[in-house]
Write a protein that holds these residues in place. Sequence first.
Motif, PDB file in Angstrom:
ATOM      1  N   VAL A   1     -25.542  56.761  22.410  1.00 34.40           N
ATOM      2  CA  VAL A   1     -26.163  56.177  23.587  1.00 34.40           C
ATOM      3  C   VAL A   1     -25.114  56.117  24.682  1.00 34.40           C
ATOM      4  O   VAL A   1     -24.022  55.587  24.460  1.00 34.40           O
ATOM      5  N   LYS A   2     -25.427  56.674  25.850  1.00 33.81           N
ATOM      6  CA  LYS A   2     -24.462  56.678  26.951  1.00 33.81           C
ATOM      7  C   LYS A   2     -24.688  55.499  27.886  1.00 33.81           C
ATOM      8  O   LYS A   2     -25.821  55.125  28.159  1.00 33.81           O
ATOM      9  N   ILE A   3     -23.576  54.934  28.339  1.00 31.48           N
ATOM     10  CA  ILE A   3     -23.620  53.849  29.319  1.00 31.48           C
ATOM     11  C   ILE A   3     -22.718  54.212  30.487  1.00 31.48           C
ATOM     12  O   ILE A   3     -21.806  55.041  30.365  1.00 31.48           O
ATOM     13  N   ASP A   4     -22.956  53.574  31.618  1.00 29.57           N
ATOM     14  CA  ASP A   4     -22.169  53.849  32.813  1.00 29.57           C
ATOM     15  C   ASP A   4     -21.037  52.833  32.929  1.00 29.57           C
ATOM     16  O   ASP A   4     -21.070  51.929  33.746  1.00 29.57           O
ATOM     17  N   TYR A   5     -20.033  52.994  32.055  1.00 29.76           N
ATOM     18  CA  TYR A   5     -18.874  52.097  32.043  1.00 29.76           C
ATOM     19  C   TYR A   5     -17.878  52.579  33.097  1.00 29.76           C
ATOM     20  O   TYR A   5     -17.540  53.760  33.142  1.00 29.76           O
ATOM     21  N   ARG A   6     -17.403  51.697  33.921  1.00 32.94           N
ATOM     22  CA  ARG A   6     -16.438  52.050  34.966  1.00 32.94           C
ATOM     23  C   ARG A   6     -15.071  51.454  34.646  1.00 32.94           C
ATOM     24  O   ARG A   6     -14.958  50.269  34.370  1.00 32.94           O
ATOM     25  N   TYR A   7     -14.054  52.294  34.666  1.00 28.15           N
ATOM     26  CA  TYR A   7     -12.694  51.828  34.448  1.00 28.15           C
ATOM     27  C   TYR A   7     -12.173  51.177  35.723  1.00 28.15           C
ATOM     28  O   TYR A   7     -12.467  51.632  36.823  1.00 28.15           O
ATOM     29  N   SER A   8     -11.381  50.136  35.549  1.00 29.88           N
ATOM     30  CA  SER A   8     -10.857  49.432  36.719  1.00 29.88           C
ATOM     31  C   SER A   8      -9.795  50.270  37.408  1.00 29.88           C
ATOM     32  O   SER A   8      -9.018  50.982  36.758  1.00 29.88           O
ATOM     33  N   GLN A   9      -9.759  50.174  38.706  1.00 30.36           N
ATOM     34  CA  GLN A   9      -8.746  50.885  39.487  1.00 30.36           C
ATOM     35  C   GLN A   9      -7.346  50.419  39.117  1.00 30.36           C
ATOM     36  O   GLN A   9      -6.402  51.194  39.125  1.00 30.36           O
ATOM     37  N   GLU A  10      -7.224  49.147  38.762  1.00 31.81           N
ATOM     38  CA  GLU A  10      -5.932  48.604  38.363  1.00 31.81           C
ATOM     39  C   GLU A  10      -5.406  49.332  37.129  1.00 31.81           C
ATOM     40  O   GLU A  10      -4.232  49.702  37.061  1.00 31.81           O
ATOM     41  N   MET A  11      -6.267  49.560  36.147  1.00 26.47           N
ATOM     42  CA  MET A  11      -5.865  50.270  34.944  1.00 26.47           C
ATOM     43  C   MET A  11      -5.493  51.720  35.261  1.00 26.47           C
ATOM     44  O   MET A  11      -4.479  52.234  34.783  1.00 26.47           O
ATOM     45  N   ILE A  12      -6.292  52.355  36.088  1.00 23.64           N
ATOM     46  CA  ILE A  12      -6.036  53.753  36.449  1.00 23.64           C
ATOM     47  C   ILE A  12      -4.706  53.864  37.189  1.00 23.64           C
ATOM     48  O   ILE A  12      -3.897  54.753  36.900  1.00 23.64           O
ATOM     49  N   GLU A  13      -4.466  52.981  38.128  1.00 26.03           N
ATOM     50  CA  GLU A  13      -3.207  53.009  38.872  1.00 26.03           C
ATOM     51  C   GLU A  13      -2.015  52.754  37.962  1.00 26.03           C
ATOM     52  O   GLU A  13      -0.946  53.323  38.154  1.00 26.03           O
ATOM     53  N   HIS A  14      -2.206  51.918  36.957  1.00 24.28           N
ATOM     54  CA  HIS A  14      -1.131  51.629  36.011  1.00 24.28           C
ATOM     55  C   HIS A  14      -0.782  52.869  35.183  1.00 24.28           C
ATOM     56  O   HIS A  14       0.382  53.106  34.861  1.00 24.28           O
ATOM     57  N   GLU A  15      -1.788  53.670  34.843  1.00 24.90           N
ATOM     58  CA  GLU A  15      -1.567  54.860  34.024  1.00 24.90           C
ATOM     59  C   GLU A  15      -1.194  56.097  34.832  1.00 24.90           C
ATOM     60  O   GLU A  15      -0.439  56.935  34.365  1.00 24.90           O
ATOM     61  N   ARG A  16      -1.739  56.227  36.030  1.00 25.66           N
ATOM     62  CA  ARG A  16      -1.547  57.441  36.826  1.00 25.66           C
ATOM     63  C   ARG A  16      -0.068  57.705  37.096  1.00 25.66           C
ATOM     64  O   ARG A  16       0.654  56.866  37.586  1.00 25.66           O
ATOM     65  N   GLY A  17       0.367  58.898  36.714  1.00 26.15           N
ATOM     66  CA  GLY A  17       1.745  59.286  36.958  1.00 26.15           C
ATOM     67  C   GLY A  17       2.754  58.635  36.026  1.00 26.15           C
ATOM     68  O   GLY A  17       3.957  58.767  36.231  1.00 26.15           O
ATOM     69  N   ASN A  18       2.288  57.943  35.008  1.00 26.76           N
ATOM     70  CA  ASN A  18       3.163  57.253  34.074  1.00 26.76           C
ATOM     71  C   ASN A  18       3.339  58.155  32.841  1.00 26.76           C
ATOM     72  O   ASN A  18       2.435  58.288  32.021  1.00 26.76           O
ATOM     73  N   LEU A  19       4.491  58.755  32.720  1.00 28.44           N
ATOM     74  CA  LEU A  19       4.757  59.714  31.655  1.00 28.44           C
ATOM     75  C   LEU A  19       4.560  59.097  30.267  1.00 28.44           C
ATOM     76  O   LEU A  19       4.085  59.769  29.352  1.00 28.44           O
ATOM     77  N   ALA A  20       4.898  57.830  30.111  1.00 24.68           N
ATOM     78  CA  ALA A  20       4.719  57.174  28.808  1.00 24.68           C
ATOM     79  C   ALA A  20       3.246  57.165  28.401  1.00 24.68           C
ATOM     80  O   ALA A  20       2.910  57.417  27.241  1.00 24.68           O
ATOM     81  N   PHE A  21       2.347  56.897  29.350  1.00 26.08           N
ATOM     82  CA  PHE A  21       0.923  56.920  29.038  1.00 26.08           C
ATOM     83  C   PHE A  21       0.442  58.337  28.764  1.00 26.08           C
ATOM     84  O   PHE A  21      -0.386  58.569  27.879  1.00 26.08           O
ATOM     85  N   ASP A  22       0.948  59.305  29.522  1.00 27.18           N
ATOM     86  CA  ASP A  22       0.578  60.700  29.271  1.00 27.18           C
ATOM     87  C   ASP A  22       0.980  61.115  27.858  1.00 27.18           C
ATOM     88  O   ASP A  22       0.201  61.743  27.139  1.00 27.18           O
ATOM     89  N   LYS A  23       2.173  60.739  27.444  1.00 24.68           N
ATOM     90  CA  LYS A  23       2.631  61.056  26.083  1.00 24.68           C
ATOM     91  C   LYS A  23       1.761  60.367  25.038  1.00 24.68           C
ATOM     92  O   LYS A  23       1.443  60.948  24.005  1.00 24.68           O
ATOM     93  N   LYS A  24       1.394  59.120  25.305  1.00 26.87           N
ATOM     94  CA  LYS A  24       0.527  58.377  24.390  1.00 26.87           C
ATOM     95  C   LYS A  24      -0.815  59.090  24.246  1.00 26.87           C
ATOM     96  O   LYS A  24      -1.347  59.226  23.142  1.00 26.87           O
TER      97      LYS A  24
END
Length: 132
Positions: A91-114
């Motif tokens: 079942v699909k839902i329209d879950y939206r990720y917070s911009q705060e979380m995205i900004e925390h991960e974006r460009g963060n090599l540690a998260f990319d490796k994870k």
Amino acid sequence: PVIDGLADIVIVGRTDISMKTMSSMQQYTERAINQVWKTLTRLDEDICFAPRVFNQKASEYFLRFTPKKNWDLFHGPRIDAMKAGLKILPVKIDYRYSQEMIEHERGNLAFDKKRIAQLQEVAIFIEEYLNN
């Protein structure tokens, strides 16, 4: 669907729009894991999104499963239930990720490796567990 008796387990997935609210690396790796799943099972599901809803019949698969790694708990019980012939419905839902979380991960090599490590771990687990 579980309450209505249409499914023993519901795999909650994200819509295409909600997938686009994730960081680009998370989108890439989770779509890749979903593609591995589809290749191995012919089932088109978003198996990376954690929520699962299940009835009493299916609860034994989740309660008796002991994960060896973090991500196994999401996939092992689902595979066991599938092999046992339980009714599983995506079942699909329209879950939206917070911009705060995205900004925390974006460009963060540690998260990319994870995310890359998660892709590898889950792909290997799914293939091996399906074949056992």
